[in-house]
Write a protein that holds these residues in place. Structure first.
Motif, short mmCIF file in Angstrom:
data_model
loop_
_atom_site.label_atom_id
_atom_site.label_comp_id
_atom_site.label_asym_id
_atom_site.label_seq_id
_atom_site.Cartn_x
_atom_site.Cartn_y
_atom_site.Cartn_z
N TYR A 99 0.84 -1.19 0.00
CA TYR A 99 0.00 0.00 0.00
C TYR A 99 0.89 1.25 0.00
O TYR A 99 2.01 1.24 0.53
CB TYR A 99 -0.88 0.04 1.24
N CYS A 100 0.36 2.33 -0.55
CA CYS A 100 1.11 3.59 -0.59
C CYS A 100 0.27 4.73 -0.01
O CYS A 100 -0.91 4.87 -0.35
CB CYS A 100 1.48 3.95 -2.03
N LEU A 101 0.89 5.51 0.85
CA LEU A 101 0.30 6.75 1.34
C LEU A 101 0.91 7.89 0.54
O LEU A 101 2.12 8.13 0.61
CB LEU A 101 0.58 6.92 2.83
N ASN A 102 0.09 8.57 -0.22
CA ASN A 102 0.55 9.66 -1.07
C ASN A 102 0.13 10.98 -0.45
O ASN A 102 -1.05 11.32 -0.43
CB ASN A 102 -0.06 9.52 -2.47
N SER A 103 1.09 11.72 0.10
CA SER A 103 0.81 13.01 0.72
C SER A 103 2.09 13.83 0.75
O SER A 103 3.19 13.30 0.52
CB SER A 103 0.28 12.82 2.15
N CYS A 104 1.96 15.12 1.05
CA CYS A 104 3.16 15.96 1.12
C CYS A 104 4.02 15.59 2.32
O CYS A 104 5.16 16.04 2.42
CB CYS A 104 2.76 17.44 1.17
N TYR A 105 3.49 14.75 3.22
CA TYR A 105 4.25 14.32 4.39
C TYR A 105 5.03 13.04 4.14
O TYR A 105 5.83 12.63 4.97
CB TYR A 105 3.31 14.11 5.58
N THR A 106 4.77 12.40 3.02
CA THR A 106 5.41 11.11 2.76
C THR A 106 6.10 11.02 1.41
O THR A 106 6.97 10.18 1.22
CB THR A 106 4.37 9.97 2.83
N ASP A 108 7.99 13.39 -1.51
CA ASP A 108 8.52 14.73 -1.82
C ASP A 108 7.96 15.29 -3.13
O ASP A 108 7.90 16.51 -3.30
CB ASP A 108 10.05 14.69 -1.90
N THR A 109 7.58 14.41 -4.06
CA THR A 109 7.08 14.87 -5.35
C THR A 109 5.56 15.00 -5.39
O THR A 109 4.99 15.30 -6.43
CB THR A 109 7.52 13.90 -6.46
N HIS A 110 4.90 14.77 -4.25
CA HIS A 110 3.44 14.88 -4.20
C HIS A 110 3.01 16.31 -4.48
O HIS A 110 3.57 17.26 -3.94
CB HIS A 110 2.93 14.44 -2.82
N ARG A 111 1.98 16.48 -5.32
CA ARG A 111 1.58 17.82 -5.73
C ARG A 111 0.22 18.25 -5.23
O ARG A 111 -0.13 19.42 -5.30
CB ARG A 111 1.59 17.91 -7.27
N GLN A 112 -0.60 17.32 -4.79
CA GLN A 112 -1.95 17.66 -4.38
C GLN A 112 -1.98 18.11 -2.91
O GLN A 112 -1.20 17.60 -2.10
CB GLN A 112 -2.89 16.46 -4.55
N PRO A 113 -2.87 19.03 -2.56
CA PRO A 113 -2.97 19.47 -1.17
C PRO A 113 -3.79 18.53 -0.29
O PRO A 113 -4.14 18.89 0.83
CB PRO A 113 -3.63 20.85 -1.30
N ALA A 171 2.82 26.85 -5.31
CA ALA A 171 3.11 25.41 -5.33
C ALA A 171 2.58 24.76 -6.61
O ALA A 171 3.25 23.92 -7.22
CB ALA A 171 2.51 24.73 -4.10
N GLN A 172 1.37 25.15 -7.03
CA GLN A 172 0.75 24.51 -8.18
C GLN A 172 1.36 24.99 -9.51
O GLN A 172 1.36 24.26 -10.49
CB GLN A 172 -0.76 24.77 -8.18
N ARG A 173 1.88 26.21 -9.54
CA ARG A 173 2.44 26.77 -10.78
C ARG A 173 3.96 26.88 -10.70
O ARG A 173 4.57 27.70 -11.38
CB ARG A 173 1.80 28.14 -11.06
N TYR A 174 4.54 26.03 -9.89
CA TYR A 174 5.96 26.09 -9.57
C TYR A 174 6.82 26.09 -10.84
O TYR A 174 7.69 26.96 -11.01
CB TYR A 174 6.32 24.89 -8.70
N GLU A 175 6.60 25.13 -11.74
CA GLU A 175 7.43 25.03 -12.95
C GLU A 175 7.24 26.25 -13.85
O GLU A 175 8.19 26.75 -14.45
CB GLU A 175 7.09 23.77 -13.74
N ARG A 200 16.21 26.66 -0.34
CA ARG A 200 16.23 26.60 -1.80
C ARG A 200 16.90 25.31 -2.25
O ARG A 200 18.10 25.27 -2.53
CB ARG A 200 16.96 27.80 -2.40
N ASP A 201 16.15 24.24 -2.26
CA ASP A 201 16.65 22.97 -2.77
C ASP A 201 15.52 22.23 -3.45
O ASP A 201 14.45 22.81 -3.69
CB ASP A 201 17.30 22.13 -1.66
N ASN A 202 15.72 20.96 -3.77
CA ASN A 202 14.70 20.23 -4.53
C ASN A 202 13.47 19.86 -3.70
O ASN A 202 12.55 19.22 -4.20
CB ASN A 202 15.29 18.98 -5.17
N THR A 203 13.44 20.27 -2.43
CA THR A 203 12.25 20.05 -1.60
C THR A 203 11.39 21.32 -1.49
O THR A 203 10.42 21.33 -0.73
CB THR A 203 12.64 19.60 -0.18
N LEU A 204 11.74 22.37 -2.23
CA LEU A 204 11.07 23.66 -2.07
C LEU A 204 9.57 23.57 -2.30
O LEU A 204 8.77 24.12 -1.54
CB LEU A 204 11.70 24.70 -3.00
N ARG A 205 9.18 22.86 -3.34
CA ARG A 205 7.74 22.75 -3.62
C ARG A 205 7.03 22.03 -2.47
O ARG A 205 5.94 22.43 -2.06
CB ARG A 205 7.52 21.99 -4.92
#
Length: 305
Positions: A99-106, A108-113, A171-175, A200-205
């Motif tokens: 099983y996978c928990l997909n969240s900004c807490y688990t 790093d590339t998760h994009r949904q709030p 966050a949503q328009r980061y790129e 300022r690193d790859n965890t900024l989003r």
């Protein structure tokens, strides 16, 4: 149509016309797999006295159909912020292997709030897991939304929403902002507004998504009369609110053989969503139907179906 784990048989998975809508065997297997994920999350909630509620189409399906709306293809639950955060921690520790928990807490590339729990991380799904989930070849799961308190002081409410919206947009328009060269100036503006320092690193989003979580949870029940889902508000539904008393208690109702929690104010919630919600009229989904279309195309294109 009982889709509880342990009650599935080939008969329950057959193609069926429900309310003049054709539900394919493929969709029945997806439904059964999703119910199994829901069952696991409910088990964890109940073990830790965490209160969740059926939400959106799942709430309507529970009240009107005792299960899935025939033209729906996903499961949604919501929790008040404190329970949401508690559930995230419990899911980290207690979800079964695979099983996978997909969240900004688990992730790093998760994009949904909001968060989700899925039965696997990506396609192709191993055959052993497909077997466990009724020969469903797709990654399936449930969405988990968080309800936050809106202060009764209108100026404070406006401030919270404006802060949330600014960080959400970044966050949503980061790129987009990164490519235009505007990212740094917007990050500096967020830091000044929120009195924070971001790395300022790859965890900024991901830092931005977590900051929005902190903004959303600024107020407690004593300061507020209403609850809301802030991502929905900043996506354009600025008046979206629930009376907090609609969630004072739960009612147990049947959902595809399970007993799940429905908020005591379900009638007011569903009326606000759908008007005459007992009228069974097919509605266009908020996402492409079925949700697994992209997965199916990938499997077919790569000879994996």
């Amino acid at each position: 149509m009982d889709l509880r784990a342990g009650y599935i048989c080939e008969e329950t998975l057959k193609e069926e016309v429900i309310c003049d809508f054709n539900v394919s065997e493929e969709m029945k297997r997806v439904w059964a797999a999703e119910v199994k994920v829901l069952e696991k999350v409910i088990e964890i909630c109940e073990r830790h006295n965490i209160t969740y509620y059926a939400d959106y189409g799942t709430l309507l399906g529970t009240v009107r159909h005792k299960g899935f709306i025939p033209w729906d293809d996903d499961i949604d639950i919501c929790l008040k912020r404190n329970d949401y955060m508690k559930l995230i921690e419990c899911l980290k520790e207690e979800l079964p292997s695979g099983y996978c928990l997909n969240s900004c807490y688990t992730v790093d590339t998760h994009r949904q709030p909001w968060s989700s729990v899925t039965n696997y991380k990506s396609v192709p799904v191993p055959h052993s897991i497909q077997k466990e989930f009724y020969d469903c070849p797709y990654v399936v799961g449930i969405d988990i939304y968080m309800l936050d308190y809106v202060p009764r002081d209108k100026k404070l409410a406006e401030l919270m929403i404006n802060m949330y919206e600014m960080v959400y947009d970044l966050a949503q328009r980061y790129e987009e902002y990164e490519q235009s060269g505007e990212l740094e100036q917007y990050v500096c503006a967020v830091e000044e507004l929120c009195s924070v320092k971001l790395i300022r690193d790859n965890t900024l989003r991901n830092q931005l998504l977590r900051l929005d979580e902190r903004i959303a949870s600024m107020f407690n029940e004593e300061e507020c009369d209403e609850l809301t889902l802030l991502p929905r508000v900043v996506q354009g539904d600025y008046g979206f609110r629930y009376d907090k008393h609609w969630f004072d208690n739960i009612i147990k109702m049947e959902y595809n053989g399970l007993k799940i929690n429905v908020p005591c104010g379900y009638d007011k919630i569903l009326t606000a969503y759908y008007g005459n919600y007992m009228e069974c009229v097919p509605m266009v989904s908020a996402h492409d139907y079925p949700f697994f279309k992209v997965q199916k195309e990938y499997l077919e294109q790569n000879g994996l179906s």
